[in-house]
Design a protein around this motif. Sequence first.
Motif, PDB file in Angstrom:
ATOM      1  N   LYS A   1       9.185  -0.982  -8.931  1.00 44.93           N
ATOM      2  CA  LYS A   1       9.130   0.438  -8.641  1.00 44.93           C
ATOM      3  C   LYS A   1       8.177   1.122  -9.608  1.00 44.93           C
ATOM      4  CE  LYS A   1      14.050   0.385  -7.427  1.00 44.93           C
ATOM      5  NZ  LYS A   1      15.388   0.960  -7.745  1.00 44.93           N
ATOM      6  N   PRO A   2       7.631   2.269  -9.229  1.00 43.25           N
ATOM      7  CA  PRO A   2       6.745   2.989 -10.148  1.00 43.25           C
ATOM      8  C   PRO A   2       7.400   3.276 -11.499  1.00 43.25           C
ATOM      9  CG  PRO A   2       6.507   3.895  -7.961  1.00 43.25           C
ATOM     10  CD  PRO A   2       7.644   2.913  -7.888  1.00 43.25           C
TER      11      PRO A   2
ATOM     12  N   THR B   1       1.848  -2.003 -14.615  1.00 44.66           N
ATOM     13  CA  THR B   1       1.624  -0.756 -13.895  1.00 44.66           C
ATOM     14  C   THR B   1       1.964  -0.963 -12.424  1.00 44.66           C
ATOM     15  OG1 THR B   1      -0.154  -0.101 -15.407  1.00 44.66           O
ATOM     16  CG2 THR B   1      -0.036   1.036 -13.291  1.00 44.66           C
ATOM     17  N   VAL B   2       2.863  -0.145 -11.925  1.00 45.79           N
ATOM     18  CA  VAL B   2       3.299  -0.218 -10.536  1.00 45.79           C
ATOM     19  C   VAL B   2       2.855   1.056  -9.837  1.00 45.79           C
ATOM     20  CG1 VAL B   2       5.225  -0.560  -8.965  1.00 45.79           C
ATOM     21  CG2 VAL B   2       5.289  -1.569 -11.260  1.00 45.79           C
ATOM     22  N   SER B   3       2.017   0.918  -8.848  1.00 45.30           N
ATOM     23  CA  SER B   3       1.503   2.063  -8.118  1.00 45.30           C
ATOM     24  C   SER B   3       2.407   2.389  -6.933  1.00 45.30           C
ATOM     25  CB  SER B   3       0.080   1.809  -7.634  1.00 45.30           C
ATOM     26  OG  SER B   3       0.033   0.706  -6.739  1.00 45.30           O
ATOM     27  N   SER B   4       2.495   3.659  -6.608  1.00 48.38           N
ATOM     28  CA  SER B   4       3.321   4.108  -5.502  1.00 48.38           C
ATOM     29  C   SER B   4       2.536   4.176  -4.209  1.00 48.38           C
ATOM     30  CB  SER B   4       3.930   5.472  -5.812  1.00 48.38           C
ATOM     31  OG  SER B   4       2.920   6.436  -6.033  1.00 48.38           O
TER      32      SER B   4
ATOM     33  N   LEU C   1      -1.430  -5.086 -12.649  1.00 44.58           N
ATOM     34  CA  LEU C   1      -1.268  -4.007 -11.683  1.00 44.58           C
ATOM     35  C   LEU C   1      -0.653  -4.553 -10.411  1.00 44.58           C
ATOM     36  CD1 LEU C   1      -4.811  -2.393 -12.035  1.00 44.58           C
ATOM     37  CD2 LEU C   1      -2.750  -1.798 -13.323  1.00 44.58           C
ATOM     38  N   VAL C   2       0.298  -3.824  -9.870  1.00 46.67           N
ATOM     39  CA  VAL C   2       0.946  -4.238  -8.636  1.00 46.67           C
ATOM     40  C   VAL C   2       1.428  -2.998  -7.894  1.00 46.67           C
ATOM     41  CG1 VAL C   2       3.225  -4.490  -9.696  1.00 46.67           C
ATOM     42  CG2 VAL C   2       2.658  -5.831  -7.654  1.00 46.67           C
ATOM     43  N   GLN C   3       1.472  -3.076  -6.586  1.00 47.07           N
ATOM     44  CA  GLN C   3       1.982  -1.955  -5.825  1.00 47.07           C
ATOM     45  C   GLN C   3       3.496  -2.028  -5.718  1.00 47.07           C
ATOM     46  OE1 GLN C   3       0.197  -2.035  -1.938  1.00 47.07           O
ATOM     47  NE2 GLN C   3       1.465  -3.720  -1.205  1.00 47.07           N
ATOM     48  N   ALA C   4       4.101  -0.899  -5.445  1.00 48.63           N
ATOM     49  CA  ALA C   4       5.551  -0.838  -5.316  1.00 48.63           C
ATOM     50  C   ALA C   4       6.052  -1.867  -4.315  1.00 48.63           C
ATOM     51  CB  ALA C   4       5.990   0.566  -4.900  1.00 48.63           C
TER      52      ALA C   4
ATOM     53  N   GLY D   1       6.173  -5.047  -5.024  1.00 47.65           N
ATOM     54  CA  GLY D   1       5.611  -6.322  -5.406  1.00 47.65           C
ATOM     55  C   GLY D   1       6.366  -6.985  -6.537  1.00 47.65           C
TER      56      GLY D   1
ATOM     57  N   THR E   1       6.834   1.072 -14.583  1.00 45.23           N
ATOM     58  CA  THR E   1       5.576   1.117 -15.317  1.00 45.23           C
ATOM     59  C   THR E   1       5.839   1.352 -16.797  1.00 45.23           C
ATOM     60  OG1 THR E   1       4.296   1.902 -13.419  1.00 45.23           O
ATOM     61  CG2 THR E   1       3.404   2.352 -15.606  1.00 45.23           C
TER      62      THR E   1
END
Length: 114
Positions: free
Chosen positions: A86-87, A111-114, A11-14, A16, A90
Amino acid sequence: QVQLVESGGGLVQAGGSLRLSCAASGMIFRFNTMGWYRQAAGKQRELVASITSGESTNYADSVKGRFTISTNNAKNTVSLQMNSLKPEDTAVYYCNFRNFREYWGQGTQVTVSS
């Protein structure tokens, strides 16, 4: 006889970064091409990046400039450095090795969270 083991998903945020790796083991003969595919929920599997034994690379337009594919000297490992995620990145990512046969990794979730 040939197994591909993937690692590095998560899991990583946008914005990243993540680095995926895939190592081949077993009765291995020289591979001609190695690559990464991904499949998002409800979508078709698509080629993300590929690399030949001669180090020629190819990238999907959607990832070019952000992702980098590489392999080791023995050509039994393929990695994918993913930056500026980017999301829409994912997906489940699968490594792929080809000679006269085709081999697939088990898949790793990114999984890329926005």
